[in-house]
Design an enzyme around this catalytic site. Structure first.
Site, mmCIF file in Angstrom:
data_model
loop_
_atom_site.group_PDB
_atom_site.id
_atom_site.type_symbol
_atom_site.label_atom_id
_atom_site.label_comp_id
_atom_site.label_asym_id
_atom_site.label_seq_id
_atom_site.Cartn_x
_atom_site.Cartn_y
_atom_site.Cartn_z
ATOM 1 N N ASP A 125 40.661 40.260 51.872
ATOM 2 C CA ASP A 125 40.109 39.685 50.647
ATOM 3 C C ASP A 125 40.378 38.188 50.598
ATOM 4 O O ASP A 125 41.390 37.709 51.136
ATOM 5 C CB ASP A 125 40.745 40.339 49.415
ATOM 6 N N TYR A 147 51.923 45.095 55.386
ATOM 7 C CA TYR A 147 51.689 44.110 54.326
ATOM 8 C C TYR A 147 52.953 43.889 53.507
ATOM 9 O O TYR A 147 53.760 44.802 53.328
ATOM 10 C CB TYR A 147 50.606 44.603 53.365
ATOM 11 N N ASP A 192 43.541 42.692 41.085
ATOM 12 C CA ASP A 192 44.414 41.590 41.498
ATOM 13 C C ASP A 192 44.271 40.440 40.505
ATOM 14 O O ASP A 192 43.536 40.536 39.510
ATOM 15 C CB ASP A 192 44.137 41.151 42.941
ATOM 16 N N ARG A 246 45.467 47.152 46.869
ATOM 17 C CA ARG A 246 45.206 46.993 45.433
ATOM 18 C C ARG A 246 45.160 48.347 44.726
ATOM 19 O O ARG A 246 45.625 48.476 43.582
ATOM 20 C CB ARG A 246 43.884 46.255 45.216
#
Length: 303
Positions: free
Chosen positions: A40, A68, A82, A176
């Protein structure tokens, strides 16, 4: 012919497509440039850029596990899951403790069904869900099976309600969505404020070229920073083909595994994919059992 892989450190605010476009300007038009899994624009970190014939490896890059670091904010839910979205709800998080979060996180490990974000690259009848959302539509997405092999808290909860998690997951997993689901389980909501991809398979962020360096380098300098197909092959169990077998694989024929020379074993399970190399061939494929004999079936050949 170019066939190599570039590890790029994508900064926040830059789209993955923009990174691909930047690298295209470094090479002649005949050299293809792609990536092995988008990030993203609101996220940063490792973007695997595929150059030349290595663009054929996209599906194999995406099958590798990814790691991550994500920072989330408790008590807030947004339209995009987000910090870039509109706030849709706010709740108190004063009752949430680190111990409560630690007790919930194991529920996210293993295979589970996950509802993707409506603002995502998932395509519905040929259009991205994010584009449909921007056009005023309400895309309907179905839950999909995803696998999270490891998740843990790596910071305490700040006074502002922020904390960080480390996550190792597999293809199709949306961080997310994990944060959204965690917020729902906690009863206060949560949204992503920072997301960084640390690795894809054995390819690490610390080995990546910065975006600023990529802007400054010419094509030759970029190629000097790339990984070879042999580097990528280390993810898989590797066999060596002789000249005759190599020619047969080029023609799409199956080869009996026991007739090839085993070279090394990689972390990707052999029931997922294996690699066969010859003097002028790099082939990825699958195993097939036929009448009690195991064969290599080529799926992607690079010469």
């Amino acid at each position: 012919m170019v066939s190599s892989i570039l590890l790029l450190n994508k900064p926040t605010g830059i789209r993955s497509a923009s990174c691909v476009h930047l690298l295209r300007t470094k090479f002649p038009k005949r050299v293809k440039v792609g990536h092995g899994g988008t990030l993203d624009s609101t996220a940063s970190g490792l973007l695997v850029i595929l150059l030349g014939n290595a663009t054929r490896l996209s599906d194999y890059v995406m099958m590798l596990p990814k790691e991550y670091n994500v920072t989330l904010k408790l008590g807030v839910s947004t339209s995009t899951l987000d910090y870039s979205g509109e706030i849709v709800s706010q709740s108190s998080f004063s009752h949430i403790t680190s111990e409560k979060i630690d007790a919930i996180l194991p529920a996210f490990q293993g295979m589970r069904m996950q509802l993707p974000p409506t603002v995502s690259a998932i395509k519905i009848q040929g259009k991205r869900a994010s584009d449909l959302k921007r056009d005023g539509c309400s895309p309907i997405l179905a839950p999909r099976p995803v696998t999270v092999s490891f998740i843990r808290r790596i910071s305490n909860i700040s006074e502002e309600g922020e904390l960080s998690l480390f996550i190792r997951c597999h293809k199709g997993t949306y961080i997310r969505s994990i944060v959204r689901d965690l917020g729902e389980k906690l009863g206060c909501g949560a949204t992503v404020t920072e997301l960084t991809r640390l690795s894809t398979g054995t390819m690490k962020l610390e080995s990546a070229l910065s975006y600023q360096e990529a802007e400054q380098y010419n094509g030759e300098e970029v190629l000097n920073k790339t990984l070879s197909l042999q580097d990528f092959a280390a993810h898989f169990t590797i066999y060596e083909a002789n000249t005759i077998q190599e020619e047969n694989i080029k023609n799409g024929l199956k080869i009996r595994i026991k007739e090839m020379l085993p070279i090394s074993r990689g972390p990707v399970p052999t029931n997922v994919a294996i690699c066969v190399q010859g003097k002028k061939l790099f082939s990825l494929g699958t195993l097939e059992l036929i009448e009690n004999n195991t064969f290599f079936r080529p799926r992607t050949n690079i010469f």
